[in-house]
Design a protein around this motif. Structure first.
Motif, PDB file in Angstrom:
ATOM      1  N   ALA A 195       0.815  -1.216   0.000  1.00  0.00           N
ATOM      2  CA  ALA A 195       0.000   0.000   0.000  1.00  0.00           C
ATOM      3  C   ALA A 195       0.848   1.264   0.000  1.00  0.00           C
ATOM      4  O   ALA A 195       0.353   2.339  -0.336  1.00  0.00           O
ATOM      5  CB  ALA A 195      -0.920   0.012   1.222  1.00  0.00           C
ATOM      6  N   ASP A 235       3.328   2.496  -1.883  1.00  0.00           N
ATOM      7  CA  ASP A 235       3.442   3.224  -3.147  1.00  0.00           C
ATOM      8  C   ASP A 235       2.126   3.879  -3.536  1.00  0.00           C
ATOM      9  O   ASP A 235       2.101   5.011  -4.007  1.00  0.00           O
ATOM     10  CB  ASP A 235       3.910   2.300  -4.275  1.00  0.00           C
ATOM     11  CG  ASP A 235       5.384   1.961  -4.171  1.00  0.00           C
ATOM     12  OD1 ASP A 235       6.151   2.784  -3.639  1.00  0.00           O
ATOM     13  OD2 ASP A 235       5.771   0.874  -4.627  1.00  0.00           O
ATOM     14  N   ASP A 236       1.027   3.160  -3.325  1.00  0.00           N
ATOM     15  CA  ASP A 236      -0.284   3.716  -3.663  1.00  0.00           C
ATOM     16  C   ASP A 236      -0.597   4.945  -2.818  1.00  0.00           C
ATOM     17  O   ASP A 236      -1.085   5.955  -3.331  1.00  0.00           O
ATOM     18  CB  ASP A 236      -1.383   2.676  -3.451  1.00  0.00           C
ATOM     19  CG  ASP A 236      -1.313   1.526  -4.443  1.00  0.00           C
ATOM     20  OD1 ASP A 236      -0.659   1.687  -5.497  1.00  0.00           O
ATOM     21  OD2 ASP A 236      -1.911   0.477  -4.159  1.00  0.00           O
ATOM     22  N   ASP A 293      -1.105   8.640  -4.192  1.00  0.00           N
ATOM     23  CA  ASP A 293      -2.360   9.358  -3.927  1.00  0.00           C
ATOM     24  C   ASP A 293      -2.090  10.698  -3.250  1.00  0.00           C
ATOM     25  O   ASP A 293      -2.723  11.711  -3.561  1.00  0.00           O
ATOM     26  CB  ASP A 293      -3.290   8.520  -3.055  1.00  0.00           C
ATOM     27  CG  ASP A 293      -3.876   7.319  -3.787  1.00  0.00           C
ATOM     28  OD1 ASP A 293      -3.763   7.259  -5.035  1.00  0.00           O
ATOM     29  OD2 ASP A 293      -4.431   6.435  -3.100  1.00  0.00           O
ATOM     30  N   ARG A 349      -6.966   4.569   5.585  1.00  0.00           N
ATOM     31  CA  ARG A 349      -6.786   3.177   5.160  1.00  0.00           C
ATOM     32  C   ARG A 349      -6.857   2.237   6.363  1.00  0.00           C
ATOM     33  O   ARG A 349      -7.481   1.176   6.301  1.00  0.00           O
ATOM     34  CB  ARG A 349      -5.454   3.017   4.438  1.00  0.00           C
ATOM     35  CG  ARG A 349      -5.241   1.622   3.909  1.00  0.00           C
ATOM     36  CD  ARG A 349      -3.945   1.534   3.121  1.00  0.00           C
ATOM     37  NE  ARG A 349      -3.825   0.261   2.498  1.00  0.00           N
ATOM     38  CZ  ARG A 349      -4.276  -0.035   1.277  1.00  0.00           C
ATOM     39  NH1 ARG A 349      -4.877   0.884   0.566  1.00  0.00           N
ATOM     40  NH2 ARG A 349      -4.107  -1.234   0.771  1.00  0.00           N
TER      41      ARG A 349
END
Length: 188
Positions: free
Chosen positions: A37, A39-40, A44, A77
């Motif tokens: 997660a 890198d995402d 973002d 998240r």
């Protein structure tokens, strides 16, 4: 065709991206405990920064602002994951077959212990010790007071000490991406 101002902003943003992307991804990884997660979340966050780049570049501390965006995205998240786990737990708790005497691992590594800390304590510990930020810079990144950073860092380190079963809390939480397997573990 873009204007000179748009081109300058684009060049400035790309330079910012190149300088800070890896750091923001490491921060996301340490806050969430999810290497996939990271890198995402960093991407973002940078997309959100690009959409407000005129305000971000005028800020006194654009990197602190970027860290705050990553922290907020990580918090969202984590909250989503907690809600999902609660739904799964509720579903499985209705079943009768439960395991007695579950196997408790003999090793607890810092990354697992960090995941057990509440988000604000984890964020303070990670920013202060893994990223060597001052109390002021940590407060800027998280949007809290310096006093909150001091108390949350102190409480977080004490809780890490308890979770790791050591006499001393780790002096430094490494900012590098830790392997998710048994490596990097710590014997009790």
């Amino acid at each position: 065709m873009g204007t000179v101002v748009d081109d300058a902003a684009s060049v400035e943003f790309h330079a910012f991206f190149d300088r800070h992307y890896a750091e923001l991804a490491r921060l996301a990884h340490l806050l969430t405990g999810e290497p996939d997660a990271a890198d995402d979340l960093a991407a973002d966050a940078l997309l959100a920064l690009w959409n407000r780049w005129d305000r971000v570049r005028a800020a006194d501390h654009p990197v602190a602002y970027a860290r705050g965006v990553v922290a907020n995205l990580a918090r969202t998240r984590i909250r989503s994951a907690v809600r999902e786990r609660r739904r799964i737990t509720l579903f499985w708790s209705q079943r009768e077959d439960k395991t007695e005497n579950p196997d408790i691992p003999g090793k607890v590594d810092v990354q697992e212990a960090l995941r057990k800390l509440p988000f604000r304590k984890r964020a303070c510990v990670v920013l202060r010790h893994a990223f060597d930020l001052s109390e002021k810079d940590t407060a800027l990144a998280l949007g809290v007071s310096v006093g909150t950073v001091k108390s949350q860092t102190s409480k977080g380190m004490a809780e890490l000490k308890r979770l790791l079963g050591t006499e001393e809390a780790p002096m430094r939480v490494h900012a590098g991406v830790l392997p998710t397997g048994g490596a990097g573990g710590r014997d009790r």
